[in-house]
Design a protein around this motif. Structure first.
Motif, PDB file in Angstrom:
ATOM      1  N   TYR A  36      -8.306   5.728   5.528  1.00 39.54           N
ATOM      2  CA  TYR A  36      -7.247   4.736   5.678  1.00 39.54           C
ATOM      3  C   TYR A  36      -6.037   5.366   6.378  1.00 39.54           C
ATOM      4  O   TYR A  36      -4.983   5.550   5.770  1.00 39.54           O
ATOM      5  N   PRO A  37      -6.174   5.707   7.677  1.00 35.94           N
ATOM      6  CA  PRO A  37      -5.070   6.347   8.397  1.00 35.94           C
ATOM      7  C   PRO A  37      -3.917   5.373   8.641  1.00 35.94           C
ATOM      8  O   PRO A  37      -4.080   4.152   8.542  1.00 35.94           O
ATOM      9  N   ILE A  38      -2.763   5.908   8.984  1.00 40.82           N
ATOM     10  CA  ILE A  38      -1.556   5.108   9.170  1.00 40.82           C
ATOM     11  C   ILE A  38      -1.729   4.038  10.248  1.00 40.82           C
ATOM     12  O   ILE A  38      -1.113   2.969  10.169  1.00 40.82           O
ATOM     13  N   GLU A  39      -2.590   4.288  11.212  1.00 39.38           N
ATOM     14  CA  GLU A  39      -2.833   3.274  12.246  1.00 39.38           C
ATOM     15  C   GLU A  39      -3.292   1.952  11.649  1.00 39.38           C
ATOM     16  O   GLU A  39      -3.030   0.894  12.210  1.00 39.38           O
ATOM     17  N   GLY A  40      -3.953   2.012  10.515  1.00 42.09           N
ATOM     18  CA  GLY A  40      -4.431   0.804   9.851  1.00 42.09           C
ATOM     19  C   GLY A  40      -3.312  -0.112   9.391  1.00 42.09           C
ATOM     20  O   GLY A  40      -3.505  -1.311   9.249  1.00 42.09           O
ATOM     21  N   ALA A  41      -2.126   0.428   9.142  1.00 40.84           N
ATOM     22  CA  ALA A  41      -0.974  -0.381   8.731  1.00 40.84           C
ATOM     23  C   ALA A  41      -0.060  -0.722   9.901  1.00 40.84           C
ATOM     24  O   ALA A  41       0.641  -1.730   9.863  1.00 40.84           O
ATOM     25  N   LEU A  42      -0.059   0.113  10.949  1.00 38.81           N
ATOM     26  CA  LEU A  42       0.865  -0.089  12.074  1.00 38.81           C
ATOM     27  C   LEU A  42       0.268  -0.878  13.226  1.00 38.81           C
ATOM     28  O   LEU A  42       0.977  -1.620  13.903  1.00 38.81           O
ATOM     29  N   ASP A  43      -1.027  -0.696  13.462  1.00 40.83           N
ATOM     30  CA  ASP A  43      -1.682  -1.357  14.584  1.00 40.83           C
ATOM     31  C   ASP A  43      -1.717  -2.863  14.344  1.00 40.83           C
ATOM     32  O   ASP A  43      -2.135  -3.319  13.281  1.00 40.83           O
ATOM     33  N   LEU A  44      -1.287  -3.636  15.331  1.00 37.39           N
ATOM     34  CA  LEU A  44      -1.182  -5.083  15.187  1.00 37.39           C
ATOM     35  C   LEU A  44      -2.538  -5.766  15.039  1.00 37.39           C
ATOM     36  O   LEU A  44      -2.609  -6.889  14.551  1.00 37.39           O
ATOM     37  N   GLU A  45      -3.602  -5.108  15.427  1.00 41.45           N
ATOM     38  CA  GLU A  45      -4.932  -5.721  15.376  1.00 41.45           C
ATOM     39  C   GLU A  45      -5.731  -5.302  14.145  1.00 41.45           C
ATOM     40  O   GLU A  45      -6.670  -5.981  13.763  1.00 41.45           O
ATOM     41  N   LYS A  46      -5.387  -4.192  13.536  1.00 40.53           N
ATOM     42  CA  LYS A  46      -6.165  -3.688  12.403  1.00 40.53           C
ATOM     43  C   LYS A  46      -5.684  -4.297  11.100  1.00 40.53           C
ATOM     44  O   LYS A  46      -4.540  -4.662  10.952  1.00 40.53           O
ATOM     45  N   LYS A  47      -6.556  -4.350  10.127  1.00 39.29           N
ATOM     46  CA  LYS A  47      -6.214  -4.925   8.837  1.00 39.29           C
ATOM     47  C   LYS A  47      -6.593  -3.999   7.680  1.00 39.29           C
ATOM     48  O   LYS A  47      -6.571  -4.395   6.542  1.00 39.29           O
ATOM     49  N   ALA A  48      -6.945  -2.759   7.976  1.00 39.84           N
ATOM     50  CA  ALA A  48      -7.426  -1.840   6.945  1.00 39.84           C
ATOM     51  C   ALA A  48      -6.317  -1.265   6.088  1.00 39.84           C
ATOM     52  O   ALA A  48      -6.532  -0.917   4.944  1.00 39.84           O
ATOM     53  N   GLY A  49      -5.121  -1.124   6.629  1.00 39.96           N
ATOM     54  CA  GLY A  49      -4.015  -0.550   5.890  1.00 39.96           C
ATOM     55  C   GLY A  49      -4.067   0.966   5.828  1.00 39.96           C
ATOM     56  O   GLY A  49      -4.982   1.604   6.344  1.00 39.96           O
ATOM     57  N   TRP A  50      -3.036   1.539   5.196  1.00 39.19           N
ATOM     58  CA  TRP A  50      -2.895   2.982   5.034  1.00 39.19           C
ATOM     59  C   TRP A  50      -2.955   3.310   3.548  1.00 39.19           C
ATOM     60  O   TRP A  50      -2.549   2.510   2.707  1.00 39.19           O
ATOM     61  N   ARG A  51      -3.435   4.509   3.251  1.00 40.87           N
ATOM     62  CA  ARG A  51      -3.413   5.000   1.876  1.00 40.87           C
ATOM     63  C   ARG A  51      -3.178   6.507   1.902  1.00 40.87           C
ATOM     64  O   ARG A  51      -3.720   7.223   2.752  1.00 40.87           O
ATOM     65  N   ALA A  52      -2.384   6.978   0.967  1.00 38.98           N
ATOM     66  CA  ALA A  52      -2.107   8.408   0.845  1.00 38.98           C
ATOM     67  C   ALA A  52      -3.359   9.141   0.371  1.00 38.98           C
ATOM     68  O   ALA A  52      -4.204   8.575  -0.318  1.00 38.98           O
ATOM     69  N   SER A  53      -3.460  10.397   0.727  1.00 40.05           N
ATOM     70  CA  SER A  53      -4.599  11.199   0.291  1.00 40.05           C
ATOM     71  C   SER A  53      -4.381  11.809  -1.092  1.00 40.05           C
ATOM     72  O   SER A  53      -5.317  12.304  -1.700  1.00 40.05           O
ATOM     73  N   GLN A  54      -3.141  11.762  -1.558  1.00 42.83           N
ATOM     74  CA  GLN A  54      -2.828  12.336  -2.865  1.00 42.83           C
ATOM     75  C   GLN A  54      -1.874  11.426  -3.619  1.00 42.83           C
ATOM     76  O   GLN A  54      -1.185  10.610  -3.031  1.00 42.83           O
ATOM     77  N   ALA A  55      -1.845  11.569  -4.914  1.00 45.07           N
ATOM     78  CA  ALA A  55      -0.961  10.765  -5.764  1.00 45.07           C
ATOM     79  C   ALA A  55       0.482  11.239  -5.604  1.00 45.07           C
ATOM     80  O   ALA A  55       0.742  12.341  -5.142  1.00 45.07           O
ATOM     81  N   GLY A  56       1.395  10.360  -5.993  1.00 43.69           N
ATOM     82  CA  GLY A  56       2.811  10.717  -5.998  1.00 43.69           C
ATOM     83  C   GLY A  56       3.587  10.111  -4.850  1.00 43.69           C
ATOM     84  O   GLY A  56       3.060   9.338  -4.048  1.00 43.69           O
ATOM     85  N   SER A  57       4.863  10.477  -4.791  1.00 44.20           N
ATOM     86  CA  SER A  57       5.782   9.927  -3.786  1.00 44.20           C
ATOM     87  C   SER A  57       5.318  10.273  -2.376  1.00 44.20           C
ATOM     88  O   SER A  57       4.808  11.370  -2.129  1.00 44.20           O
ATOM     89  N   GLN A  58       5.533   9.316  -1.468  1.00 47.66           N
ATOM     90  CA  GLN A  58       5.120   9.477  -0.079  1.00 47.66           C
ATOM     91  C   GLN A  58       6.230   9.012   0.849  1.00 47.66           C
ATOM     92  O   GLN A  58       7.078   8.212   0.463  1.00 47.66           O
ATOM     93  N   CYS A  59       6.193   9.496   2.074  1.00 48.22           N
ATOM     94  CA  CYS A  59       7.178   9.118   3.079  1.00 48.22           C
ATOM     95  C   CYS A  59       6.472   8.832   4.396  1.00 48.22           C
ATOM     96  O   CYS A  59       5.596   9.601   4.815  1.00 48.22           O
ATOM     97  N   ILE A  60       6.855   7.719   5.019  1.00 50.99           N
ATOM     98  CA  ILE A  60       6.379   7.366   6.356  1.00 50.99           C
ATOM     99  C   ILE A  60       7.615   7.237   7.235  1.00 50.99           C
ATOM    100  O   ILE A  60       8.519   6.463   6.923  1.00 50.99           O
ATOM    101  N   ARG A  61       7.649   7.980   8.309  1.00 52.59           N
ATOM    102  CA  ARG A  61       8.806   7.969   9.201  1.00 52.59           C
ATOM    103  C   ARG A  61       8.358   7.528  10.591  1.00 52.59           C
ATOM    104  O   ARG A  61       7.474   8.146  11.186  1.00 52.59           O
ATOM    105  N   ILE A  62       8.958   6.444  11.098  1.00 50.11           N
ATOM    106  CA  ILE A  62       8.690   5.934  12.441  1.00 50.11           C
ATOM    107  C   ILE A  62       9.797   6.467  13.345  1.00 50.11           C
ATOM    108  O   ILE A  62      10.973   6.174  13.124  1.00 50.11           O
TER     109      ILE A  62
END
Length: 160
Positions: A41-67
């Motif tokens: 579930y790579p970040i492209e899954g949440a950012l790409d306008l055509e994909k619908k898979a979404g993103w998921r972290a590989s580990q538990a806990g707080s996460q940060c996504i920076r554009i």
């Protein structure tokens, strides 16, 4: 007498009030920094306008996504869609922006949301903003404020 201008829209939640043309193509106009990602579930899954898979972290806990935009952008709208169908939890996120390449940030919103299965499994947030010369948008996610072993996920992250 002037004819009313009208257009039929799709009542589908993800398509209502917007089209893909309203959103920036982040895969072409920005780079992304993130704390982790599940290879399935790579970040492209949440950012790409055509994909619908979404993103998921590989580990538990707080996460940060920076554009990080290639060039400063004016931003009028940000949409986030989170979905949770596995485990009830309280999630918190903070959305911030910078006009100086991430040296300083201003908070847009800080919010908590309760996923209470099976009724409440989706959190859709639409923010109408008037941000000028944005260089960076940062999303920090605490997937469970009770610090259970939960991985953060994000179905859609749209900026327009």
């Amino acid at each position: 007498m002037t004819a009313m201008r009208k257009q039929l829209i799709n009542p589908n939640l993800e398509n209502s009030s917007t089209t893909n043309q309203d959103w920036l193509d982040l895969t072409q106009q920005a780079q992304v920094e993130l704390t982790s990602e599940d290879p399935a579930y790579p970040i492209e899954g949440a950012l790409d306008l055509e994909k619908k898979a979404g993103w998921r972290a590989s580990q538990a806990g707080s996460q940060c996504i920076r554009i990080i935009f290639d060039e400063p952008r004016n931003v009028r709208r940000i949409m986030l869609l989170f979905e949770e169908k596995q485990q009830p939890r309280t999630q918190e996120f903070v959305l911030r922006w910078s006009s100086d390449s991430g040296h300083t940030y201003q908070e847009i919103v800080r919010q908590q949301y309760n996923f209470s299965l099976p009724q409440t499994t989706r959190e859709l947030e639409n923010y109408y903003v008037n941000l000028k010369e944005v260089t960076t948008i940062e999303l920090s996610i605490i997937p469970d404020t009770n610090q259970q072993n939960v991985r953060a996920s994000l179905t859609h992250f749209r900026i327009g």
